[in-house]
Design a protein around this motif. Sequence first.
Motif, PDB file in Angstrom:
ATOM      1  N   ASN A 153     -37.994  14.306   5.835  1.00 49.20           N
ATOM      2  CA  ASN A 153     -36.583  14.584   5.554  1.00 49.20           C
ATOM      3  C   ASN A 153     -36.392  15.584   4.422  1.00 49.20           C
ATOM      4  O   ASN A 153     -35.565  16.500   4.507  1.00 49.20           O
ATOM      5  N   ASN A 154     -37.143  15.398   3.334  1.00 46.76           N
ATOM      6  CA  ASN A 154     -36.961  16.252   2.160  1.00 46.76           C
ATOM      7  C   ASN A 154     -37.376  17.699   2.445  1.00 46.76           C
ATOM      8  O   ASN A 154     -36.719  18.644   1.993  1.00 46.76           O
ATOM      9  N   ILE A 155     -38.468  17.860   3.182  1.00 49.69           N
ATOM     10  CA  ILE A 155     -38.907  19.212   3.542  1.00 49.69           C
ATOM     11  C   ILE A 155     -37.857  19.889   4.417  1.00 49.69           C
ATOM     12  O   ILE A 155     -37.480  21.049   4.204  1.00 49.69           O
ATOM     13  N   ARG A 156     -37.366  19.138   5.392  1.00 52.04           N
ATOM     14  CA  ARG A 156     -36.407  19.686   6.356  1.00 52.04           C
ATOM     15  C   ARG A 156     -35.130  20.152   5.642  1.00 52.04           C
ATOM     16  O   ARG A 156     -34.654  21.269   5.846  1.00 52.04           O
ATOM     17  N   ARG A 157     -34.603  19.305   4.794  1.00 53.01           N
ATOM     18  CA  ARG A 157     -33.304  19.601   4.185  1.00 53.01           C
ATOM     19  C   ARG A 157     -33.412  20.609   3.054  1.00 53.01           C
ATOM     20  O   ARG A 157     -32.496  21.434   2.875  1.00 53.01           O
ATOM     21  N   SER A 158     -34.502  20.592   2.302  1.00 54.98           N
ATOM     22  CA  SER A 158     -34.664  21.618   1.260  1.00 54.98           C
ATOM     23  C   SER A 158     -34.886  22.991   1.898  1.00 54.98           C
ATOM     24  O   SER A 158     -34.497  24.023   1.328  1.00 54.98           O
ATOM     25  N   ALA A 159     -35.490  23.029   3.091  1.00 59.71           N
ATOM     26  CA  ALA A 159     -35.631  24.305   3.807  1.00 59.71           C
ATOM     27  C   ALA A 159     -34.262  24.839   4.213  1.00 59.71           C
ATOM     28  O   ALA A 159     -33.982  26.045   4.100  1.00 59.71           O
ATOM     29  N   LEU A 160     -33.388  23.960   4.679  1.00 58.75           N
ATOM     30  CA  LEU A 160     -32.035  24.382   5.048  1.00 58.75           C
ATOM     31  C   LEU A 160     -31.281  24.909   3.830  1.00 58.75           C
ATOM     32  O   LEU A 160     -30.559  25.908   3.923  1.00 58.75           O
TER      33      LEU A 160
ATOM     34  N   ILE B 256     -44.077  21.162  -1.358  1.00 61.04           N
ATOM     35  CA  ILE B 256     -43.308  22.027  -0.449  1.00 61.04           C
ATOM     36  C   ILE B 256     -41.813  21.914  -0.754  1.00 61.04           C
ATOM     37  O   ILE B 256     -41.099  22.910  -0.853  1.00 61.04           O
ATOM     38  N   THR B 257     -41.361  20.683  -0.940  1.00 61.88           N
ATOM     39  CA  THR B 257     -39.943  20.465  -1.248  1.00 61.88           C
ATOM     40  C   THR B 257     -39.540  21.158  -2.535  1.00 61.88           C
ATOM     41  O   THR B 257     -38.503  21.836  -2.594  1.00 61.88           O
ATOM     42  N   SER B 258     -40.352  21.014  -3.571  1.00 54.75           N
ATOM     43  CA  SER B 258     -40.002  21.614  -4.864  1.00 54.75           C
ATOM     44  C   SER B 258     -40.023  23.137  -4.792  1.00 54.75           C
ATOM     45  O   SER B 258     -39.183  23.806  -5.408  1.00 54.75           O
ATOM     46  N   MET B 259     -40.962  23.703  -4.043  1.00 51.84           N
ATOM     47  CA  MET B 259     -40.994  25.160  -3.893  1.00 51.84           C
ATOM     48  C   MET B 259     -39.741  25.661  -3.181  1.00 51.84           C
ATOM     49  O   MET B 259     -39.174  26.706  -3.536  1.00 51.84           O
ATOM     50  N   GLN B 260     -39.307  24.929  -2.175  1.00 52.90           N
ATOM     51  CA  GLN B 260     -38.095  25.324  -1.458  1.00 52.90           C
ATOM     52  C   GLN B 260     -36.867  25.162  -2.346  1.00 52.90           C
ATOM     53  O   GLN B 260     -35.924  25.954  -2.252  1.00 52.90           O
ATOM     54  N   GLN B 261     -36.887  24.164  -3.213  1.00 52.31           N
ATOM     55  CA  GLN B 261     -35.792  24.018  -4.166  1.00 52.31           C
ATOM     56  C   GLN B 261     -35.771  25.195  -5.146  1.00 52.31           C
ATOM     57  O   GLN B 261     -34.697  25.676  -5.526  1.00 52.31           O
ATOM     58  N   ASP B 262     -36.952  25.649  -5.542  1.00 58.25           N
ATOM     59  CA  ASP B 262     -37.022  26.836  -6.399  1.00 58.25           C
ATOM     60  C   ASP B 262     -36.441  28.054  -5.684  1.00 58.25           C
ATOM     61  O   ASP B 262     -35.709  28.855  -6.281  1.00 58.25           O
ATOM     62  N   LEU B 263     -36.773  28.199  -4.405  1.00 60.23           N
ATOM     63  CA  LEU B 263     -36.240  29.325  -3.638  1.00 60.23           C
ATOM     64  C   LEU B 263     -34.720  29.265  -3.566  1.00 60.23           C
ATOM     65  O   LEU B 263     -34.042  30.294  -3.657  1.00 60.23           O
TER      66      LEU B 263
END
Length: 315
Positions: free
Chosen positions: A125-132, A94-101
């Motif tokens: 934490n990583n999911i939350r902040r990469s989403a932001l 999930i984190t890496s996909m959000q980083q791609d976005l």
Amino acid sequence: MIDYLSNLVARICDRTEQLHNGQTTSWQALREAEQLANHAYIPLLYQYITQEPDKDKRRAACFIITQLSRNTNDPEVIRFLLDRLRMEQDADMITSMQQDLERGLAIPSYINLEPLFNNTLSLNNNIRRSALLALRCSHHPAVEDWALNLLKRTVNEYDIYYITLLLHKVGTPKSVPALRRLLEYHRQDVKSLAFAAIADIEKEKEAMFYARCLMRGQLKFEAMEAIYKYADETAIPSVTARITELLSKRRSSARMTIETVKNGFTDLMLGMEFLFRFRTAKSDVKKTFSWITEKRADYLLPEEREWVRKHLVSA
């Protein structure tokens, strides 16, 4: 075609340290993926990502499809990735996909942002902040409202930093009161971001505020940067006073590294750049430059000395 993509995914996932022309197989494959622009690959990758059970291979395929989206200017890939966020369970995925976005195309206003909004509330934490960070790619008004509501609810200082970073990108005058409150926050990086956000939202309207901050010694580099970007000649006295203060004693050259993180300029260089606009019209500016070149040349850092050589000595 699918054979090529499968092979590219396999090479991206290659974890051997064997070098080819000075780079690993994975590094070379990633650079290859960044150049792809064949739109026909996109539907094949949709199917691949949907069916592939291996997380690392899905991760590689998501990277490839994000590059294709950017290179072919296809925003529908964003919709696909956001829908995939609802299905993925693995935090790293999930984190890496959000980083791609975050690194991809701007998110069109018609695409549902709910998966990213939901992930800003994750316990991870990583999911939350990469989403932001991913939300910085959208200028939908709902993003600013969501960020301001989050800011009211969270006490986590790291989340507050990422929310401020988001507001710096999407904020409007609606965010200014909250950003002003953050100028009193205990973390310097949050205060700096909040000041920069205010300046980039209010621009010329708050030029006197930037000058007052500079005179009071509050967020001096940020204030100088805001003056450089948005102030007029009324800020000359405060800039001159700050330059005089800076050159009242010798400084360590290590300051250059600290002060140029954003734009390659020290605050002294920003101040001189600002004054340089008025060098032919204002006698006090000419006096300041004469003082710098004749009395304080030895006090300049190497990069500042080069600026003076190019702009003042060579002129």
